[in-house]
Design an enzyme around this catalytic site. Structure first.
Site, PDB file in Angstrom:
ATOM      1  N   ILE A 107       0.794  -1.241   0.000  1.00  0.00           N
ATOM      2  CA  ILE A 107       0.000   0.000   0.000  1.00  0.00           C
ATOM      3  C   ILE A 107       0.823   1.286   0.000  1.00  0.00           C
ATOM      4  O   ILE A 107       0.257   2.369   0.031  1.00  0.00           O
ATOM      5  CB  ILE A 107      -0.958   0.025   1.208  1.00  0.00           C
ATOM      6  N   HIS A 108       2.176   1.200  -0.046  1.00  0.00           N
ATOM      7  CA  HIS A 108       2.989   2.420   0.044  1.00  0.00           C
ATOM      8  C   HIS A 108       2.544   3.295   1.225  1.00  0.00           C
ATOM      9  O   HIS A 108       2.065   4.410   1.039  1.00  0.00           O
ATOM     10  CB  HIS A 108       2.890   3.252  -1.240  1.00  0.00           C
ATOM     11  N   ALA A 152      -2.559   5.850  -0.857  1.00  0.00           N
ATOM     12  CA  ALA A 152      -3.300   6.125  -2.089  1.00  0.00           C
ATOM     13  C   ALA A 152      -2.895   5.157  -3.198  1.00  0.00           C
ATOM     14  O   ALA A 152      -3.376   5.268  -4.323  1.00  0.00           O
ATOM     15  CB  ALA A 152      -3.054   7.565  -2.548  1.00  0.00           C
ATOM     16  N   HIS A 153      -1.988   4.219  -2.878  1.00  0.00           N
ATOM     17  CA  HIS A 153      -1.515   3.247  -3.862  1.00  0.00           C
ATOM     18  C   HIS A 153      -1.709   1.849  -3.300  1.00  0.00           C
ATOM     19  O   HIS A 153      -1.214   1.549  -2.208  1.00  0.00           O
ATOM     20  CB  HIS A 153      -0.019   3.442  -4.160  1.00  0.00           C
ATOM     21  N   GLN A 154      -2.414   1.003  -4.029  1.00  0.00           N
ATOM     22  CA  GLN A 154      -2.601  -0.382  -3.599  1.00  0.00           C
ATOM     23  C   GLN A 154      -2.176  -1.319  -4.719  1.00  0.00           C
ATOM     24  O   GLN A 154      -2.544  -1.103  -5.873  1.00  0.00           O
ATOM     25  CB  GLN A 154      -4.062  -0.644  -3.210  1.00  0.00           C
TER      26      GLN A 154
END
Length: 773
Positions: free
Chosen positions: A530-531, A704-706
């Site tokens: 997920i960053h 916001a990244h998955q």
């Protein structure tokens, strides 16, 4: 009005003319305005919210404690700028979290959380409505020398209630109280700073100097709806209208009245329209295939967007932007509209790092990522979405990042964007009103629709249609998807028969869809990366800084700094976020009601930058709307290094005060600070645990990244899909989104996802062409 278009609000002509100058010109679903809420005296009372009147009384008292009325002078003394509107400031000072209908809006949010959390919240509110319950949860602060000696929570003095909430926030022994505190605090602050009246205004935002541009010339694209000829909006339809609309788009559809289903035939059905689905739709439609895209969100264009935070989150994001991990440690943002994440992301276009490609191609044995084909795919997607390398004018936040790095002798790099070089929009996370950002909704999907693709909006896939294949290596074969319209007026299920089916609904939604379809591969839903990010803030009053602008203006990400060790190992990257007042207030530390109001008044000149790591930890997403995630110790160390570097950069750029988002309001005044004092403060900065930990101080992480939850693998043991994106368990079922990435990419992933989708869909087109011949 075009067929399938959601109609704009209807009103009498005279009223429309009177309001036209005041009201934000946007789509009615994105306009905001207060929803109708009932009072206890109205029919049904508070029961429609699932709370009793005594529970609402306790909730109102908590909300008032979080956002209390404060003396005007206490706010004026803290202001460095004279630009604040005095009337708005007075209204902001007197505003309370107990003002109707805010507690009821918080109750609505509470009803959306996991059942166990809702139950605990109701029990706590019920106990606070009683004297003995208040004594149990609040201790001696509820006692009085006068009858009745024990006060219920709503009867306790405001200053004592504040101390009680502070204890709940810090408390180690009773984590459930902290969970209730976090839920109510986040919901209360977000709603207070995002709710608007019928003219899309909020006095708190006005007092803070926050304003959404409401000029007619903000975009030259207001009347353009480039996808309209391919859109079928099921939300506007009933059974007969939906059938007629789909037929008119050239898609074969029949009605089985006995089964009460609609049977649709196409070559390719794609679930999702974001970075993966949009690219796949374009590649396959331009190959001559009949493509049907299913999207549960609505279709909006630049002229529709309002950039108002609350309605934008509600309409453009998965779970209204409130997708929390089961332990409450992490909140995910994932787009849920036509264009998916590409419609609401921050425009950063960073190519997959060479080191990551080597790892994926060598260690993970996926040759695609080491091929010239993949390099060409990155070139192709960059060209189609109009990537530009330079930025004519940077935002306040990016200027601070750049200035701080330069003053420290650190390298800072430009970030390419899928917009023009002079794009100066700081609100693209709520849809780009200028129309300059090139998401899939204005690029790839336009190509798809121009070649006959149809996009069915307001439609949710339920499961893929799988049948056993005794002679097949993959054991099963996919024949399409079963979906349902979200409109209550459409009663028939949609049985969509396709030669190839593609799941492209993102790393959060694809795994539950595959699992609900009957797939058993243990890799499905595992390996979620997920960053994770944590923010820091720095205050730059206009009177004390030569860097101009406001924190919400200008391009969101145009600069990046890489935190490297002496041996050239990358630990974190530092970028600027695009966070509105609601998101900032929900995640900000609450130490007192006055402090929060003072801090929010500084919003326009408070710069945020964040540290992001390529996480070694991972999580799971097996059920819709639920995920678990665990940080690895190395991620915490890297985030700690990133946070400390962020603070150094802020101070070097001229911040007069800096701080983290740790729950205790960790901060440092910078005027005249010595190196030894700074290092002493930085030694106290670390990546904390989450709210349900045993630690006194905590924070909520963001993402916001998955990626990676249906990863590619060289074998079925290693992944969910093969190098072609096809599920190991089911022939003709492909995955084409961020979930197929082997693990975290370590940078903003849009280019990586689109390039991967481009390669997969090219292979699908070749496969179907060969199969057809």
């Amino acid at each position: 009005m075009c067929e399938g278009e959601i109609p704009r609000a209807q009103m009498p002509e005279a009223a429309a003319a009177a309001d036209s100058k005041k009201r934000l010109q946007c789509h009615p679903l994105l306009r905001g305005g207060r929803r109708q809420t009932s009072s206890s005296s109205e029919k049904g009372g508070y029961s429609r919210y699932g709370f009793s009147s005594s529970q609402i009384e306790s909730l109102s008292a908590i909300c008032e404690t979080l956002i209390p009325p404060v003396p005007l002078q206490s706010l004026q003394d803290d202001i460095y700028s004279s630009s604040h509107d005095l009337d708005a400031l007075k209204e902001f000072a007197s505003a309370s979290g107990a003002d109707h209908p805010l507690p009821l809006e918080v109750a609505e949010v509470a009803n959306e959380v996991q059942p166990v959390v809702l139950l605990i919240t109701k029990v706590v509110l019920m106990l606070l409505a009683t004297r003995l319950g208040t004594l149990l949860l609040c201790g001696l602060l509820c006692l009085d020398w006068r009858f009745p000696y024990i006060h219920r929570f709503p009867e306790i003095e405001l200053k004592n209630r504040e101390v009680i909430l502070q204890k709940w926030s810090r408390g180690r022994s009773f984590k459930l109280l902290r969970a209730v505190f976090v839920l109510i605090k986040m919901a209360c602050c977000f709603n207070f700073y995002t709710r608007t009246d019928e003219n899309s205004e909020n006095p708190a935002l006005k007092a803070m100097g926050y304003k959404v541009d409401n000029t007619d010339n903000i975009t030259g694209h207001k009347e353009e709806r480039p996808l309209q000829k391919g859109i079928v909006d099921s939300m506007l339809a009933d059974d007969s209208i939906l059938v007629r609309s789909i037929k008119q788009k050239g898609v074969e559809i029949t009605v089985d009245h006995d089964e009460n289903i609609c049977k649709i035939k196409c070559d390719v059905v794609i679930v999702g329209s974001g970075c993966g689905g949009g690219v796949a739709a374009a590649v396959l439609a331009t190959s001559g295939l009949k493509v049907l895209v299913i999207e549960k969100g609505n279709y909006f264009t630049s002229g529709d967007y309002s950039c108002l935070e609350a309605p934008s989150f509600e309409q453009l994001y998965e779970k209204r932007g409130r997708l929390l991990s089961t332990d409450g440690n992490t909140i995910l943002l994932s787009g849920s509209t036509v264009g998916g994440g590409s419609a609401v992301n921050w425009s950063a276009c960073i190519r997959t790092p060479d080191s990551v490609l080597r790892e994926w191609s060598v260690d993970n044995k996926i040759e695609l990522f080491g091929s010239s084909e993949y390099q060409s795919a990155m070139d192709a997607v960059s060209k189609r979405i109009g990537v530009t390398e330079n930025c004519a004018r940077e935002s306040l936040q990016n200027l601070v990042l750049r200035r701080g790095c330069e003053n420290l002798g650190l390298e800072v790099q430009r970030v390419a964007r899928n917009s023009s070089e002079d794009h100066y929009c700081g609100l693209c996370s709520y849809g780009c009103r200028t129309g300059e950002k090139k998401g899939t909704d204005t690029t790839w999907l336009v190509d798809a629709v121009s070649h006959g693709a149809v996009i069915l909006t307001g439609c949710k896939a339920e499961r893929f249609i799988l049948r056993k294949e005794e002679d097949s290596v993959r054991r099963q074969r996919c024949f399409g998807v079963i979906a349902s319209a979200l409109s209550k007026n459409v009663t028939r299920k949609l049985h969509i028969e396709a030669k190839v089916s593609i799941s492209a609904c993102g790393a959060v939604s694809t795994p539950p869809l595959l699992i609900s379809s009957g797939l058993k591969n243990p890799n499905i839903g595992s390996n979620l990366h997920i960053h994770p990010v944590l923010n820091v803030w720095g205050y730059f009053p206009e009177s004390r800084s030569e860097i101009q602008g406001k924190s919400f203006e200008g391009g969101i990400i145009t600069s990046v700094h890489k935190v490297m060790s002496e041996d050239c190992k990358l630990h974190a990257i530092i970028e600027a976020p695009g966070n509105g007042p609601g998101a900032i207030s929900a995640s900000a530390p609450w130490v007192s009601g006055l402090d929060m109001k003072q801090w929010m008044l500084r919003y326009a000149r408070t710069v945020n930058i964040f540290a992001l790591v390529r996480d070694q930890g991972h999580g799971e997403v097996k059920k819709e709307g639920q995920f678990v995630y665990q940080l690895h110790d190395s991620d915490k160390r890297n985030l700690t290094m990133g946070l400390r570097q962020c603070l150094r950069i802020m101070i070097a750029a001229g911040a007069i005060e800096v701080g983290t988002y740790r729950s205790d309001g960790q901060r440092l005044k910078c005027d005249g600070i010595k190196v030894e004092q700074l290092e002493e403060f930085l030694d106290t900065v670390s990546a904390p645990e989450g709210p349900l930990s045993q630690d006194e101080h905590w924070a909520v992480y963001g993402s916001a990244h998955q990626m990676g939850s249906c990863r590619m693998g060289a074998t079925e043991k290693d992944g969910t899909v093969d190098e072609n994106g096809e599920c190991w368990e089911a022939k003709d079922l492909f995955v084409c989104d961020g979930s197929v990435l082997p693990n975290a990419v370590g940078v903003n992933p849009m280019i990586t996802i689109e390039a991967t989708a481009y390669c997969i869909s090219k292979k699908i087109a070749k496969y179907l062409k060969k199969d057809h011949s």
